[in-house]
Each structure stands twice: as structure tokens, then as C-alpha cells.
Design an enzyme around this catalytic site. Structure first.
Site, PDB file in Angstrom:
ATOM      1  N   ASP A 131      14.191  82.014  60.482  1.00  0.00           N
ATOM      2  CA  ASP A 131      13.721  82.386  59.057  1.00  0.00           C
ATOM      3  C   ASP A 131      13.466  83.681  59.194  1.00  0.00           C
ATOM      4  O   ASP A 131      13.649  84.487  58.190  1.00  0.00           O
ATOM      5  CB  ASP A 131      13.013  81.460  58.649  1.00  0.00           C
ATOM      6  CG  ASP A 131      13.514  80.160  58.076  1.00  0.00           C
ATOM      7  OD1 ASP A 131      14.852  79.894  57.845  1.00  0.00           O
ATOM      8  OD2 ASP A 131      12.796  78.938  58.008  1.00  0.00           O
ATOM      9  N   HIS A 187      19.537  81.731  56.469  1.00  0.00           N
ATOM     10  CA  HIS A 187      20.153  81.418  57.832  1.00  0.00           C
ATOM     11  C   HIS A 187      21.657  82.144  57.838  1.00  0.00           C
ATOM     12  O   HIS A 187      21.893  82.334  58.915  1.00  0.00           O
ATOM     13  CB  HIS A 187      20.383  79.743  57.567  1.00  0.00           C
ATOM     14  CG  HIS A 187      19.295  79.089  57.388  1.00  0.00           C
ATOM     15  ND1 HIS A 187      19.572  77.594  56.957  1.00  0.00           N
ATOM     16  CD2 HIS A 187      18.036  79.297  57.627  1.00  0.00           C
ATOM     17  CE1 HIS A 187      18.088  77.153  57.105  1.00  0.00           C
ATOM     18  NE2 HIS A 187      17.243  78.271  57.251  1.00  0.00           N
ATOM     19  N   HIS A 191       8.776  82.122  54.121  1.00  0.00           N
ATOM     20  CA  HIS A 191       9.425  83.142  53.597  1.00  0.00           C
ATOM     21  C   HIS A 191       8.772  84.041  52.536  1.00  0.00           C
ATOM     22  O   HIS A 191       9.189  85.328  52.700  1.00  0.00           O
ATOM     23  CB  HIS A 191      10.668  82.349  52.557  1.00  0.00           C
ATOM     24  CG  HIS A 191      11.497  81.470  53.277  1.00  0.00           C
ATOM     25  ND1 HIS A 191      12.338  81.840  54.499  1.00  0.00           N
ATOM     26  CD2 HIS A 191      11.767  80.283  53.175  1.00  0.00           C
ATOM     27  CE1 HIS A 191      13.107  80.980  54.734  1.00  0.00           C
ATOM     28  NE2 HIS A 191      12.837  79.806  54.340  1.00  0.00           N
TER      29      HIS A 191
HETATM   30 ZN   LIG Z   1      15.258  77.900  57.294  1.00  0.00          ZN
END
Ligand SMILES: [Zn+2]
Length: 332
Positions: free
Chosen positions: A256, A95, A279
Site C-alpha cells: 500500500d 494496488h 493510506h
Molecule cells: Zn491495500
């Protein structure tokens, strides 16, 4: 096309690109770590050109330095972790990285007093506010980019992601959750500081109550609460204030992706598309890209932009041609 030339130099999509930037002053953020539940603080300092984003984490043996690089990624299951996860690693960097990339900041030295970034409200808003508080400083060095020359793609089951050549920085993110409040959501945008600030930076992380309860039992997400995430239970959002947008979920996944791709080390000129990404997928596409030296090149801002400007204008000749930068391909 988004290029225009003005008396300040070249602009791409409203972003000053001809010079690298850093923060004009130091700024500290205090909060809690979402996994430890303990206090977490980070101080961002101005840094020299070409130094990139570098973390210094306090340990019992002093500060350990970790570059904000895809090469340092050691875990991606709950968040993106850089460095040794059992000792000097830093969790949940995405972030902050999104805020730095989204706001067009190239160089920062970050000091962090523990294993985790402060989670703040689960979005990048507090980081953007901190950046706004001190402002940006323009450095004399030209900005460098990673330009995608050939498509690279990574597939895992029904998830996929790809980087395509594109004259700009574009994201096209699709999520598909079997949940009444989420379902299929898609967001496609060209990354500018304005778009990032207005449409992305305030999108919070999210999860189901059942998943959080499982994580609590494992000792994770101890700091997770309605203060820093959107909590879903069945077909309900538990947060009394509701969501900030009906598609806050895909906006957060876009946040993200911006943060994870910032671990390329330089801004990317290309289009990133992902379907059911996260991710791990965001990390895998960088591994794929850097595995293939023909798929990218590093260019300096004005060379790349002048060439493309010339092409836009229909000139047959390139202005000065397109050169690979003089420095070595250290990212390969
Ligand atoms: Zn996040």
C-alpha cells in the site's frame, strides 16, 4: 551501494533507470469492485513519455480524466480514492499503482468502466501478471525522480511517518496490531522489481470479520470475501489456505505504501519510514513533502546517478554537477 554501469547504461538496484518505460501493449483485467461488489474492469494502454499514469473513467457524460496524483486524492479511510468520490472518482487505486511503481513503469493510460478498480485477489499479483503478459517498452526520454533533500515527518497520535534523504528507494514499514496473528511486524527493503515481485506483490489486504460486518451494514466492502482478503476472527485466520507469509500483513502495508507514494507522480529517491501507517498517513507525507520546496528536487536519472556514482568512487569532483531538471516544479 547498488549502482553499476554496464553497456546498457546505469542501473540502480537492478532497475534500468536511464529511460522511461511504458507497457509494450494494452492489457485488460476483469474482476469485481471490493466495495460495490459489482463487475469492474480496467484496460491499461501504453502511453507517451512524461505523461505519467492517467485514469479515464466512464461516466454518463463520457470519460473523465484523472491524473494519478496526490493532488487528486479525496478519500483515504477505506482505500485511496482519486477524483470526485460521488461522481467520476476512482477507488482502490493503490494496488495497481504499487504494481506499476514496483515493476518500474512510468507511463500508462488506464481506462476504467466504473467507480472502482477490480480487487482481484486483494494483492498486486494479477496486475504484475498482466504487466508480464505484455512486457515493457523503453522510451527515449530519461527517467525523472523526486529526490528527497531534507527530512519531512508527519505525526498523528501514536502514528508517524517520514521521508529521509537516501541514495535509492527504501521502505521501512512497521505495524503494531493488538492481534495474536499480527502483533508488531517490520519490513525494511530497497525497492527493486525483483523484490517487489517475489516478496511484496502477492501480499493480500486483511481485516477482521467484525469490521467487515460493520462495513457491510454501511453498504461498503460488499465484494469483500476470502477470495480477496485475509479475514481475521479473534486469534484465527479464517482463510482455509492460511496466510502466504506469517508477516503477510506488513508486506501488504508495504505494498500500500509503495502504491500510495507512487501518487507523488515520479519515483522517489529517499527512504520512507512509517509506524502504524496507512493510506491517510501515506498521503499526508506527500502533502508535507510538497509543502516544502526545500525538501525535494526533481532530477533526471543519469545526472543524479552519475553524481552519486562519482561520490561512491571517492571522486572529489562531480561528473557534470547536479542540476535541477529544466522543467518547472509542477509537483510543488
Ligand atoms: Zn491495500
Amino acid at each position: 551501494m547498488y549502482l553499476e554501469r554496464n553497456d546498457k547504461g546505469w542501473n540502480i538496484m537492478g532497475m534500468r533507470v536511464e529511460k522511461q518505460t511504458t507497457l509494450a501493449d494494452s492489457v485488460t483485467l476483469n474482476g469485481i469492485g471490493v466495495h460495490s461488489g459489482g463487475p469492474a474492469s480496467i484496460t491499461l494502454h501504453p502511453a507517451d513519455a512524461n505523461s505519467g499514469i492517467v485514469f479515464h473513467r466512464s461516466t454518463k457524460d463520457g470519460y473523465v480524466e484523472t491524473e494519478a496524483s496526490w493532488k487528486e486524492v479525496t478519500a483515504t479511510s477505506l482505500c485511496t480514492v482519486l477524483g470526485d468520490p460521488h461522481d467520476s472518482g476512482i477507488s482502490t487505486v493503490e494496488h495497481l499503482m504499487a504494481a506499476l511503481r514496483g515493476m518500474g513503469i512510468d507511463n500508462v493510460t488506464a481506462y476504467i468502466d466504473g467507480p472502482e478498480m477490480p480487487i482481484m485477489d486483494g494483492s498486486s499479483e494479477a496486475f504484475v501478471e498482466a504487466i508480464d503478459r505484455v512486457g515493457l517498452k523503453t522510451l527515449s526520454a530519461k527517467r525523472r525522480y523526486i529526490r528527497v533533500k531534507e527530512k519531512v515527518r508527519y505525526v498523528s497520535g501514536d502514528q508517524w511517518c517520514e521521508l529521509n534523504p537516501f541514495d535509492g528507494t527504501r521502505f521501512d514499514i512497521t505495524i503494531d496490531f493488538d492481534h495474536a496473528k499480527i502483533g508488531r511486524q517490520q519490513l525494511k527493503f530497497d525497492l527493486t522489481p525483483e523484490f517487489f515481485r517475489d516478496e511484496i506483490s502477492r501480499a493480500r489486504t486483511f481485516g477482521s470479520v467484525q469490521d467487515v460486518e460493520k462495513l457491510w451494514k454501511l453498504g461498503f466492502a460488499m465484494g469483500s470475501s476470502l477470495e480477496n482478503s485475509v479475514a481475521l476472527d479473534g486469534d484465527r485466520v479464517l482463510n482455509p489456505e492460511g496466510t502466504r507469509w506469517t508477516d503477510e500483513f506488513v508486506r501488504h502495508k508495504s505494498l500500500d505504501a509503495i502504491g500510495d507514494l507512487a501518487l507523488a507522480g515520479l519515483p522517489i529517491l529517499g527512504e520512507y519510514r512509517s509506524y502504524k501507517g496507512g493510506h491517510r498517513m501515506n498521503h499526508c507525507i506527500l502533502v508535507e513533502l510538497f509543502k516544502n520546496p526545500d525538501a525535494f528536487e526533481i532530477v533526471e536519472a543519469d545526472v543524479a546517478l552519475e553524481e552519486r556514482y562519482a561520490r561512491e568512487k571517492g571522486h572529489a569532483e562531480l561528473i557534470g554537477g547536479l542540476q535541477a531538471a529544466a522543467f518547472g516544479p509542477e509537483v510543488s
